[in-house]
Scaffold this motif. Structure first.
Motif, PDB file in Angstrom:
ATOM      1  N   ASP A  67      -3.571  -4.809   2.982  1.00 47.13           N
ATOM      2  CA  ASP A  67      -4.501  -4.043   2.134  1.00 47.13           C
ATOM      3  C   ASP A  67      -4.461  -2.560   2.497  1.00 47.13           C
ATOM      4  O   ASP A  67      -4.499  -1.697   1.616  1.00 47.13           O
ATOM      5  CB  ASP A  67      -5.939  -4.563   2.292  1.00 47.13           C
ATOM      6  N   ARG A  93      -3.850  -9.773   6.547  1.00 49.13           N
ATOM      7  CA  ARG A  93      -4.406  -9.474   5.213  1.00 49.13           C
ATOM      8  C   ARG A  93      -4.966  -8.053   5.172  1.00 49.13           C
ATOM      9  O   ARG A  93      -4.666  -7.278   4.268  1.00 49.13           O
ATOM     10  CB  ARG A  93      -5.498 -10.507   4.895  1.00 49.13           C
ATOM     11  N   GLY A 107       3.610  -9.766   1.860  1.00 44.34           N
ATOM     12  CA  GLY A 107       2.480  -9.027   1.301  1.00 44.34           C
ATOM     13  C   GLY A 107       2.887  -7.621   0.880  1.00 44.34           C
ATOM     14  O   GLY A 107       2.544  -7.160  -0.224  1.00 44.34           O
ATOM     15  N   ASP A 151      -6.173 -12.871   9.273  1.00 48.07           N
ATOM     16  CA  ASP A 151      -7.078 -11.873   8.725  1.00 48.07           C
ATOM     17  C   ASP A 151      -6.559 -10.457   9.022  1.00 48.07           C
ATOM     18  O   ASP A 151      -6.621  -9.566   8.165  1.00 48.07           O
ATOM     19  CB  ASP A 151      -8.471 -12.074   9.334  1.00 48.07           C
ATOM     20  N   GLU A 192       4.803 -12.946   6.835  1.00 51.86           N
ATOM     21  CA  GLU A 192       3.671 -12.808   5.894  1.00 51.86           C
ATOM     22  C   GLU A 192       3.432 -11.347   5.555  1.00 51.86           C
ATOM     23  O   GLU A 192       3.138 -10.990   4.412  1.00 51.86           O
ATOM     24  CB  GLU A 192       2.391 -13.388   6.513  1.00 51.86           C
TER      25      GLU A 192
END
Ligand SMILES: *Cc1c(COP(=O)(O)O)cnc(C)c1O
Length: 464
Positions: free
Chosen positions: A453, A449, A380, A446, A376
């Motif tokens: 970011d 993510r 991303g 989380d 993941e």
């Protein structure tokens, strides 16, 4: 002064309090330390006090002095080097190991901790798909696991030629030829150096860092027959996460009569996960395996595991006894026969606790989760302008570049300064990379993510 259990109370209560405060802070504090070693020195240093200080005050002082200099390796957003966090059962078991103070060298002296380690060893062999009769030694880390395994290898390959290295040493012994992939971990070289075997002869690797079987075959063919040979393979490249083609490499090395060692510090754990097990197919055919429990299994430092299929090779190398006194059926043996140390802490007990708390499905799920989060993360980051994932993400490792070396270094520096995550800069295959290792049990979606970011922010900032 006499021993009283309650003389530990204040210090232990304070330690538990500080431990809780630290663990509570981990989720939201900046991942990196805020002070450098040089800045911390004045606090720790200073003249040694003339007289005693109460233990609870020492614990308070230690916690206060350390706070700014702690790296939140426990954080789900720590992805540096290849370092795991600590499972609750393993941490608590580690506290008990210290409180019990068992010097775990002999079964009869410390039966509880020796037996817990034996049970953990059996579970490990089962989970990792390795021969059930293998000897397992609990050492400080994979460096020492490699050392221990290669020590047994040295004994065995020389003894086949009638050379007793325990008695006669290496002087005048046949030269042991050691072959290793170009992208072996540096600590394999350290282990060989400690053993007096010199540097390995390097075998070419492919673009993912996997040893090339054609090149290995060529190297083995070039060795004079009758030469003692050790081949070091790798399960889990620290940059790409790639696995050597173990099945083919083990087979060709075997055909040449070599001892085969697998450095699987974090990669060997793929065997415990059904969806990843194919990566280590063939590993069980090797002679020895080094791995870590303080990485993928998430027990506290220091905990590595040395596994040797032939207990005679292991026990004639370690332990204090004559090499000829080994029986064919050695039984469980004393812990000190399977590690370089005489005295040591019961570092296998947190392994027992971690495995007992996770169970078979929990270990499988842990390893699969780490690899899933790595995928993941790679997806991303691949969506960020100017970022490029440069390895095939097959396991827990992701390497990224951001155009050119200068920009990659700038993004890495900004990322670390930002504090949301911690990732290592490295150099792989002649380019600078940002290297991500997903090794912490607590990393969740989380964290992934927020980490992607943070990379996006650092990448945007570094463009200006
Ligand atoms: C981490 C690592 C080592 C060294 O392990 P330590 O536990 O740091 O001694 C060796 N080989 C590989 C592949 C590693 O990832």
């Amino acid at each position: 002064m006499s021993f009283r259990g309650d003389s530990y109370d204040q210090a232990l209560v304070r330690a538990a309090h500080h431990a809780r405060a630290w663990l509570d802070s981990v989720a939201e504090r900046p991942v990196g330390p805020s002070a450098t070693a040089a800045e911390l020195l004045a606090g720790f240093n200073g003249p040694l006090p003339d007289g005693p200080t109460p233990p609870e005050d020492v614990v308070d002082l230690l916690a206060t002095l350390s706070a700014p200099g702690l790296m939140a390796i426990q954080s789900g957003r720590f992805f540096g080097w290849v370092m795991g966090g600590t499972l609750p059962a393993a941490l608590a078991a580690d506290w008990l190991v210290s409180a019990w103070d068992q010097n775990t060298g002999m079964r009869y002296a410390t039966p509880a901790t020796a037996t817990a380690e034996e049970a953990a060893a059996g579970w490990l062999l089962d989970l990792l798909g390795l021969p059930s009769g293998a000897d397992v030694g609990f050492v400080t880390g994979a460096t020492m696991a490699n050392f221990t395994c290669l020590g047994a290898a040295r004994t065995a390959v020389l003894s086949r030629l009638g050379w007793d290295v325990a008695r006669d040493g290496l002087g005048g012994a046949p030269r042991v030829r050691v072959l290793a992939g170009e992208e072996r971990h540096d600590t394999v070289d350290l282990a060989l150096r400690y053993l007096g075997l010199g540097s390995p002869a390097l075998v070419a690797a492919d673009e993912q860092g996997r040893i090339r079987v054609d090149a290995l075959t060529e190297s083995l063919n070039a060795v004079d027959s009758g030469t003692p040979v050790v081949v070091c393979l790798q399960a889990g490249n620290v940059h790409s996460g790639a696995f050597d083609p173990l099945e083919a490499a083990v087979e060709i090395a075997r055909q040449h009569g070599a001892w085969v060692h697998v450095d699987g510090a974090f990669g060997l754990w793929a065997a415990a996960a059904p969806s990843l097990r194919h990566l280590v197919a063939g590993a069980a055919g090797a002679d020895s395996w080094g791995t870590d429990a303080h990485k993928t299994l998430n027990v506290p430092y220091d905990c590595g595991i040395a596994i040797v299929a032939d207990p005679v090779a292991m026990r004639s190398t370690f332990g204090a006894h004559a090499s000829y006194l080994i029986s064919d059926d050695p039984g469980p043996g004393d812990p000190l026969e399977k590690v370089p140390e005489f005295s040591r802490r019961a570092r296998g007990v947190p392994v027992w606790a971690a495995l007992r708390s996770l169970g078979r499905s929990g270990v499988a799920e842990l390893v699969e989760r780490l690899a899933g989060h790595a995928r993941e993360m790679a997806e991303g980051i691949a969506g960020i302008d100017g970022a490029r994932v440069v390895n095939d993400v097959v396991y827990t490792q992701v390497c990224v570049d951001f155009g050119d070396d200068a920009r990659t270094r700038a993004v890495t520096a900004r990322l670390i300064a930002d504090g949301t995550v911690w990732m290592s800069g490295s150099r792989w295959r002649d380019r600078d990379v940002l290297r991500i290792s997903v090794s912490n049990w607590s990393t969740d979606a989380d964290d992934v993510r927020r980490s992607v970011d943070a990379v996006r922010r650092a990448s945007a900032d570094a463009s200006i």
